[in-house]
Design a protein around this motif. Structure first.
Motif, PDB file in Angstrom:
ATOM      1  N   ARG A  39       0.835  -1.204   0.000  1.00 25.91           N
ATOM      2  CA  ARG A  39       0.000   0.000   0.000  1.00 25.91           C
ATOM      3  C   ARG A  39       0.874   1.259   0.000  1.00 25.91           C
ATOM      4  NH1 ARG A  39      -5.583  -0.615   2.078  1.00 25.91           N
ATOM      5  NH2 ARG A  39      -6.041  -2.839   2.082  1.00 25.91           N
ATOM      6  N   ALA A  40       1.966   1.237   0.794  1.00 22.78           N
ATOM      7  CA  ALA A  40       2.862   2.400   0.868  1.00 22.78           C
ATOM      8  C   ALA A  40       3.525   2.648  -0.492  1.00 22.78           C
ATOM      9  CB  ALA A  40       3.921   2.187   1.949  1.00 22.78           C
ATOM     10  N   LEU A  41       3.905   1.571  -1.176  1.00 25.70           N
ATOM     11  CA  LEU A  41       4.519   1.749  -2.511  1.00 25.70           C
ATOM     12  C   LEU A  41       3.488   2.251  -3.524  1.00 25.70           C
ATOM     13  CD1 LEU A  41       7.068  -0.974  -3.616  1.00 25.70           C
ATOM     14  CD2 LEU A  41       7.409   1.451  -3.208  1.00 25.70           C
ATOM     15  N   ALA A  42       2.243   1.826  -3.368  1.00 24.76           N
ATOM     16  CA  ALA A  42       1.181   2.323  -4.250  1.00 24.76           C
ATOM     17  C   ALA A  42       0.985   3.820  -4.006  1.00 24.76           C
ATOM     18  CB  ALA A  42      -0.120   1.559  -4.003  1.00 24.76           C
ATOM     19  N   LEU A  43       1.016   4.218  -2.740  1.00 29.92           N
ATOM     20  CA  LEU A  43       0.877   5.641  -2.396  1.00 29.92           C
ATOM     21  C   LEU A  43       2.024   6.444  -3.006  1.00 29.92           C
ATOM     22  CD1 LEU A  43      -0.659   7.777  -0.620  1.00 29.92           C
ATOM     23  CD2 LEU A  43       1.012   7.270   1.175  1.00 29.92           C
ATOM     24  N   PHE A  44       3.233   5.926  -2.890  1.00 26.79           N
ATOM     25  CA  PHE A  44       4.406   6.574  -3.484  1.00 26.79           C
ATOM     26  C   PHE A  44       4.179   6.773  -4.988  1.00 26.79           C
ATOM     27  CE2 PHE A  44       8.294   5.821  -5.947  1.00 26.79           C
ATOM     28  CZ  PHE A  44       9.134   6.810  -5.462  1.00 26.79           C
ATOM     29  N   LYS A  49       2.979  10.452  -9.479  1.00 21.98           N
ATOM     30  CA  LYS A  49       2.278  10.372 -10.776  1.00 21.98           C
ATOM     31  C   LYS A  49       2.865   9.274 -11.679  1.00 21.98           C
ATOM     32  CE  LYS A  49       0.357  15.006 -10.784  1.00 21.98           C
ATOM     33  NZ  LYS A  49      -0.170  14.803  -9.453  1.00 21.98           N
ATOM     34  N   LEU A  50       3.291   8.201 -11.058  1.00 25.05           N
ATOM     35  CA  LEU A  50       3.789   7.045 -11.805  1.00 25.05           C
ATOM     36  C   LEU A  50       2.644   6.059 -12.019  1.00 25.05           C
ATOM     37  CD1 LEU A  50       7.008   6.629  -9.675  1.00 25.05           C
ATOM     38  CD2 LEU A  50       6.886   7.560 -11.981  1.00 25.05           C
ATOM     39  N   MET A  51       1.543   6.283 -11.284  1.00 22.01           N
ATOM     40  CA  MET A  51       0.339   5.461 -11.438  1.00 22.01           C
ATOM     41  C   MET A  51      -0.861   6.396 -11.288  1.00 22.01           C
ATOM     42  SD  MET A  51      -0.821   1.924  -9.534  1.00 22.01           S
ATOM     43  CE  MET A  51      -0.412   2.365  -7.858  1.00 22.01           C
ATOM     44  N   THR A  52      -1.847   6.232 -12.172  1.00 19.91           N
ATOM     45  CA  THR A  52      -3.055   7.060 -12.057  1.00 19.91           C
ATOM     46  C   THR A  52      -3.955   6.449 -10.977  1.00 19.91           C
ATOM     47  OG1 THR A  52      -4.357   5.761 -13.609  1.00 19.91           O
ATOM     48  CG2 THR A  52      -2.979   7.530 -14.550  1.00 19.91           C
ATOM     49  N   PRO A  53      -4.901   7.227 -10.454  1.00 20.10           N
ATOM     50  CA  PRO A  53      -5.828   6.664  -9.454  1.00 20.10           C
ATOM     51  C   PRO A  53      -6.618   5.481 -10.023  1.00 20.10           C
ATOM     52  CG  PRO A  53      -5.959   9.055  -9.470  1.00 20.10           C
ATOM     53  CD  PRO A  53      -5.109   8.676 -10.654  1.00 20.10           C
ATOM     54  N   GLU A  54      -6.643   5.354 -11.347  1.00 27.07           N
ATOM     55  CA  GLU A  54      -7.350   4.205 -11.969  1.00 27.07           C
ATOM     56  C   GLU A  54      -6.429   2.995 -12.103  1.00 27.07           C
ATOM     57  OE1 GLU A  54      -7.259   7.308 -13.663  1.00 27.07           O
ATOM     58  OE2 GLU A  54      -9.061   7.876 -12.545  1.00 27.07           O
ATOM     59  N   GLY A  55      -5.170   3.174 -11.761  1.00 26.95           N
ATOM     60  CA  GLY A  55      -4.254   2.027 -11.777  1.00 26.95           C
ATOM     61  C   GLY A  55      -3.452   1.860 -13.057  1.00 26.95           C
ATOM     62  N   ILE A  56      -3.375   2.924 -13.848  1.00 24.10           N
ATOM     63  CA  ILE A  56      -2.542   2.836 -15.065  1.00 24.10           C
ATOM     64  C   ILE A  56      -1.121   3.270 -14.696  1.00 24.10           C
ATOM     65  CG2 ILE A  56      -2.202   3.704 -17.430  1.00 24.10           C
ATOM     66  CD1 ILE A  56      -5.382   4.047 -17.328  1.00 24.10           C
ATOM     67  N   ILE A  57      -0.167   2.374 -14.985  1.00 26.65           N
ATOM     68  CA  ILE A  57       1.191   2.576 -14.486  1.00 26.65           C
ATOM     69  C   ILE A  57       2.158   2.925 -15.611  1.00 26.65           C
ATOM     70  CG2 ILE A  57       3.099   1.474 -13.231  1.00 26.65           C
ATOM     71  CD1 ILE A  57       1.137  -0.382 -11.924  1.00 26.65           C
ATOM     72  N   GLU A  99      -9.416   2.217  -2.346  1.00 31.44           N
ATOM     73  CA  GLU A  99      -8.675   2.552  -3.575  1.00 31.44           C
ATOM     74  C   GLU A  99      -7.208   2.147  -3.438  1.00 31.44           C
ATOM     75  OE1 GLU A  99     -10.686   4.646  -1.943  1.00 31.44           O
ATOM     76  OE2 GLU A  99     -12.343   4.696  -3.376  1.00 31.44           O
ATOM     77  N   LEU A 100      -6.600   2.484  -2.305  1.00 29.87           N
ATOM     78  CA  LEU A 100      -5.180   2.127  -2.115  1.00 29.87           C
ATOM     79  C   LEU A 100      -5.000   0.613  -2.051  1.00 29.87           C
ATOM     80  CD1 LEU A 100      -2.354   3.463  -1.670  1.00 29.87           C
ATOM     81  CD2 LEU A 100      -4.214   5.063  -1.840  1.00 29.87           C
ATOM     82  N   GLY A 101      -5.996  -0.093  -1.518  1.00 29.36           N
ATOM     83  CA  GLY A 101      -5.939  -1.562  -1.487  1.00 29.36           C
ATOM     84  C   GLY A 101      -5.915  -2.112  -2.910  1.00 29.36           C
ATOM     85  N   ASN A 102      -6.780  -1.551  -3.762  1.00 32.03           N
ATOM     86  CA  ASN A 102      -6.825  -2.007  -5.157  1.00 32.03           C
ATOM     87  C   ASN A 102      -5.533  -1.646  -5.894  1.00 32.03           C
ATOM     88  OD1 ASN A 102      -9.393  -2.972  -4.758  1.00 32.03           O
ATOM     89  ND2 ASN A 102     -10.387  -1.114  -5.476  1.00 32.03           N
ATOM     90  N   THR A 106      -2.699  -3.949  -7.720  1.00 33.94           N
ATOM     91  CA  THR A 106      -2.237  -3.731  -9.108  1.00 33.94           C
ATOM     92  C   THR A 106      -0.719  -3.703  -9.172  1.00 33.94           C
ATOM     93  OG1 THR A 106      -4.215  -2.445  -9.557  1.00 33.94           O
ATOM     94  CG2 THR A 106      -2.387  -2.133 -11.075  1.00 33.94           C
ATOM     95  N   ILE A 107      -0.117  -2.958  -8.259  1.00 32.41           N
ATOM     96  CA  ILE A 107       1.337  -2.776  -8.295  1.00 32.41           C
ATOM     97  C   ILE A 107       2.080  -4.056  -7.855  1.00 32.41           C
ATOM     98  CG2 ILE A 107       1.844  -1.863  -5.975  1.00 32.41           C
ATOM     99  CD1 ILE A 107       3.290   0.382  -7.219  1.00 32.41           C
TER     100      ILE A 107
END
Ligand code: DC
Length: 233
Positions: A39-44, A49-57, A99-102, A106-107
């Motif tokens: 989750r922390a890496l997803a937040l990072f 802006k390396l991943m959109t809130p929709e999960g596009i990386i 959202e962060l869980g999802n 993804t990541i």
């Protein structure tokens, strides 16, 4: 008394962290929430802006910039608890959303992401008296843990628990929405190529759909006592 290691795996909202935290307090063991690290890496990634809130990386940029993300556990001086830190910031208040869980799910599909976090998790797992929860703990991170538990629960009951939790935080989502997100995340965690959620052959299945916290704790404590007795006899 000898100290053992306990690996707890299972789907989201199965109550892994609740039982893990209680066990750790009771046994004076260290508790490591590996989901919090993803989750922390997803937040990072979202913040950079390396991943959109929709999960596009932006996968190539993420692979380069991930070196700047330091994810670790430290004592939070305010809460007096060991918590996940991202580059020395206590990020616990920001990572517990659906959202962060999802996005963490993804990541977590990428090998380089898993390698980074697994390195630290495996190092911690070399100590004794560690309780770690996640998806790959019994299979990859602590395959020699003396006790492995695979937690499951009825999907409807999991969704209800999750809604109660989210309700406390003021989130406004329907049960149907929570169930759908849960279904997608279960599918992703089960079917990804890299270290999918899997029960280790020697893991005990704990279905806590109709168990109270006390019943679960008593059940696991009994298992721990058995194992410890075997170790010293
Ligand atoms: O346990 P959690 O819901 O906080 O985990 C969030 C996501 O992180 C989960 O859906 C998949 C990923 N994860 C993982 O791949 N491996 C782990 N050991 C822990 C979590």
């Amino acid at each position: 008394m000898p100290k053992i290691n306990i690996a707890i795996d299972g789907f989201s909202s199965c109550g892994k962290s609740t039982i893990a935290k209680e066990l750790a307090a009771l046994l004076h063991y260290k508790y490591i929430d590996t989901g919090a690290m993803y989750r922390a890496l997803a937040l990072f990634s979202v913040r950079k802006k390396l991943m959109t809130p929709e999960g596009i990386i932006d996968i190539h940029q993420l692979e380069r910039d991930i070196l700047q993300a330091d994810v670790d556990f430290h004592l939070n001086k305010e809460t007096k608890k060991s918590e996940v830190f991202l580059n020395d910031e206590a990020v616990e208040p920001y990572i517990r959303t659906l959202e962060l869980g999802n996005l963490a799910s993804t990541i977590s599909k990428y090998r380089f992401v898993r390698d980074k976090l697994q390195k630290l998790q495996k190092k911690i797992g070399l100590q004794k008296g560690v309780i770690m929860d996640g998806r790959d703990i019994g299979t990859v991170i602590m395959p020699h843990a003396e006790l492995k538990i695979f937690m499951i629960a009825d999907p409807e009951i999991r969704a209800e628990r999750r809604m109660l939790e989210l309700g406390d935080k003021g989130a406004n989502v329907s049960k149907a929405e929570v169930m759908e997100m849960q279904r997608v995340r279960d599918h992703e965690d089960l079917t990804r190529e890299e270290d999918p959620l899997m029960r280790a052959d020697d893991a005990v299945i704990l279905d806590n759909s109709y168990m109270t916290k006390e019943q679960q704790l008593n059940y696991v404590i009994e298992l721990v006592e058995h194992i410890k007795k075997d170790l010293i006899s």
